[in-house]
Design a protein around this motif. Sequence first.
Motif, PDB file in Angstrom:
ATOM      1  N   ASN A 221       0.881  -1.347   0.236  1.00  0.00           N
ATOM      2  CA  ASN A 221       0.118   0.177   0.394  1.00  0.00           C
ATOM      3  C   ASN A 221       0.711   0.971  -0.092  1.00  0.00           C
ATOM      4  O   ASN A 221       0.641   2.448   0.298  1.00  0.00           O
TER       5      ASN A 221
ATOM      6  N   THR B  58       3.443   2.557   1.779  1.00  0.00           N
ATOM      7  CA  THR B  58       3.310   3.752   2.732  1.00  0.00           C
ATOM      8  C   THR B  58       4.875   2.695   3.591  1.00  0.00           C
ATOM      9  O   THR B  58       5.531   3.086   4.955  1.00  0.00           O
TER      10      THR B  58
ATOM     11  N   GLN C  13       1.640   7.332   2.744  1.00  0.00           N
ATOM     12  CA  GLN C  13       1.705   7.222   1.474  1.00  0.00           C
ATOM     13  C   GLN C  13       1.973   7.623   0.407  1.00  0.00           C
ATOM     14  O   GLN C  13       2.130   9.071   0.371  1.00  0.00           O
TER      15      GLN C  13
ATOM     16  N   GLU D  68      -7.387  -6.962   1.089  1.00  0.00           N
ATOM     17  CA  GLU D  68      -6.289  -5.700   1.662  1.00  0.00           C
ATOM     18  C   GLU D  68      -6.248  -4.605  -0.180  1.00  0.00           C
ATOM     19  O   GLU D  68      -6.008  -3.602  -0.073  1.00  0.00           O
TER      20      GLU D  68
ATOM     21  N   THR E  24      -8.715  -1.587   0.716  1.00  0.00           N
ATOM     22  CA  THR E  24      -8.508  -1.496   2.181  1.00  0.00           C
ATOM     23  C   THR E  24      -7.323  -0.633   2.199  1.00  0.00           C
ATOM     24  O   THR E  24      -6.636  -0.993   1.780  1.00  0.00           O
TER      25      THR E  24
ATOM     26  N   PRO F  83      -5.204   2.318   4.101  1.00  0.00           N
ATOM     27  CA  PRO F  83      -4.173   2.083   5.291  1.00  0.00           C
ATOM     28  C   PRO F  83      -4.648   2.835   6.260  1.00  0.00           C
ATOM     29  O   PRO F  83      -4.844   5.026   5.497  1.00  0.00           O
ATOM     30  N   ALA F  84      -5.141   2.722   7.772  1.00  0.00           N
ATOM     31  CA  ALA F  84      -6.304   3.647   8.232  1.00  0.00           C
ATOM     32  C   ALA F  84      -4.915   4.091   8.878  1.00  0.00           C
ATOM     33  O   ALA F  84      -3.902   3.996   9.163  1.00  0.00           O
ATOM     34  N   GLY F  85      -5.246   5.731   9.584  1.00  0.00           N
ATOM     35  CA  GLY F  85      -4.379   6.671   9.765  1.00  0.00           C
ATOM     36  C   GLY F  85      -3.753   7.488   9.256  1.00  0.00           C
ATOM     37  O   GLY F  85      -2.558   7.681   9.535  1.00  0.00           O
TER      38      GLY F  85
ATOM     39  N   THR G 210      -5.375   7.160  -0.648  1.00  0.00           N
ATOM     40  CA  THR G 210      -6.032   6.537  -1.465  1.00  0.00           C
ATOM     41  C   THR G 210      -5.853   4.895  -1.663  1.00  0.00           C
ATOM     42  O   THR G 210      -6.722   4.405  -2.870  1.00  0.00           O
TER      43      THR G 210
ATOM     44  N   SER H 232      -4.337   1.340  -1.776  1.00  0.00           N
ATOM     45  CA  SER H 232      -4.267   0.020  -2.081  1.00  0.00           C
ATOM     46  C   SER H 232      -3.728  -0.853  -1.682  1.00  0.00           C
ATOM     47  O   SER H 232      -2.427  -0.134  -2.549  1.00  0.00           O
TER      48      SER H 232
END
Length: 389
Positions: free
Chosen positions: A155, A157, A203, A310, A313, A315-317, A322, A324
Amino acid sequence: MRVTPFNRRAVLVTVSAVLALGVGAGSAVALPRQERVPGAGGGAVSRVAEHPRAEALRAALVGLPDGEATSAVVRAGGRDGRWEGSAGVREMGSQDPAVADGRFRAGSVTKVVTAALVLRLAADGKVNLDRPVQSYLPGLLTPEFKPVSVRQLLNHTSGIQPGDGFGDSWEEQYAHRFDTLNPEDVVAAGVAKGPEFCPGTRQHYLNVNYTILAMLVEKVTGRTYEEGAARYVLGPAGMRRTSFPGTDPRLHGPHNRGYQLVDGKLVDVTEWNVSDRWAAGDMISTVDDLERLMTSLFRGRIVPRPQLEEMFTVPAGVAGATKSAGLERFEIDGVEVWGKTGARPGYNTAIVATRDLSRTVVYSVTGTDAHAQGLRIGQRFGFPAFLQD
């Protein structure tokens, strides 16, 4: 940056070789009989069981070739109908209409295949998404890096910085279009810069993440990335005309030629060695095959449902995230859609759909400034499929 022959991946790998070993092709997309109707700009438009946005889709093709593109092939589908069209010319200076079923450079749509392959390996217990990449590929990252999980590569990050290429200017890149950069050397150059940020906190969309994922795939499977992609993704989706060219700069088989607008003149950029993009962007495909990929993937026929989450989705936080695993979330006229765009010199590509496949679009456009005009190309040829009445 070291320039190497990189012959290890120079052989074309296609799904045909995998199917010959007995791996099933899964469910192919059955296309209804097409009705041919007059087109614009020396091309042709075909229509299938009128799509609710057919007029807007058709209008996007009018006038090709023009300043934005020399050809376009668009296919829209979903539960309410289908439409497909092509317009423009196969080659500038000729009157041959655009090839509707030709092969093209899919660019970063390759990442969808790579993500699906990694997630399939995760479903099979061969990859743990929470495990640090350092444990799979010891020595790849320097001690400066905190643990980077496989999921964070997927994703974007990870915090790993981009490697160096052949320069940032058009002139530099064009001058080296037949030269080869070893992807592992590109990764090493990025790692040498140190982390950009702490893993999982931001990200930053970069090819380097997917190059490392391909290296991981080869390590855990003992086979090439291309073999894994063919066996676990292309084969189940029935993508018989998709390949990975390695260092071969040519497009084999029927295709529309790509151009870059430079100082008011179109420069032919069809032949280009994109091996440094590898699992992040060197795939060659067709509209048929990419539609098969999208529908098979979204229906859970390639990646099992638990791992498929996945791909839907972000990444949270992570502020502004935008993207995944392999896809990106868009909102078009209030409709949430998921997909992936790709751009290589002379070629723009996209697969986009609502998650339930009620609206879908796939396009291949020979854009005259593929990277700079990516958003504009999407707005013109892709967005109309999702606009509300």
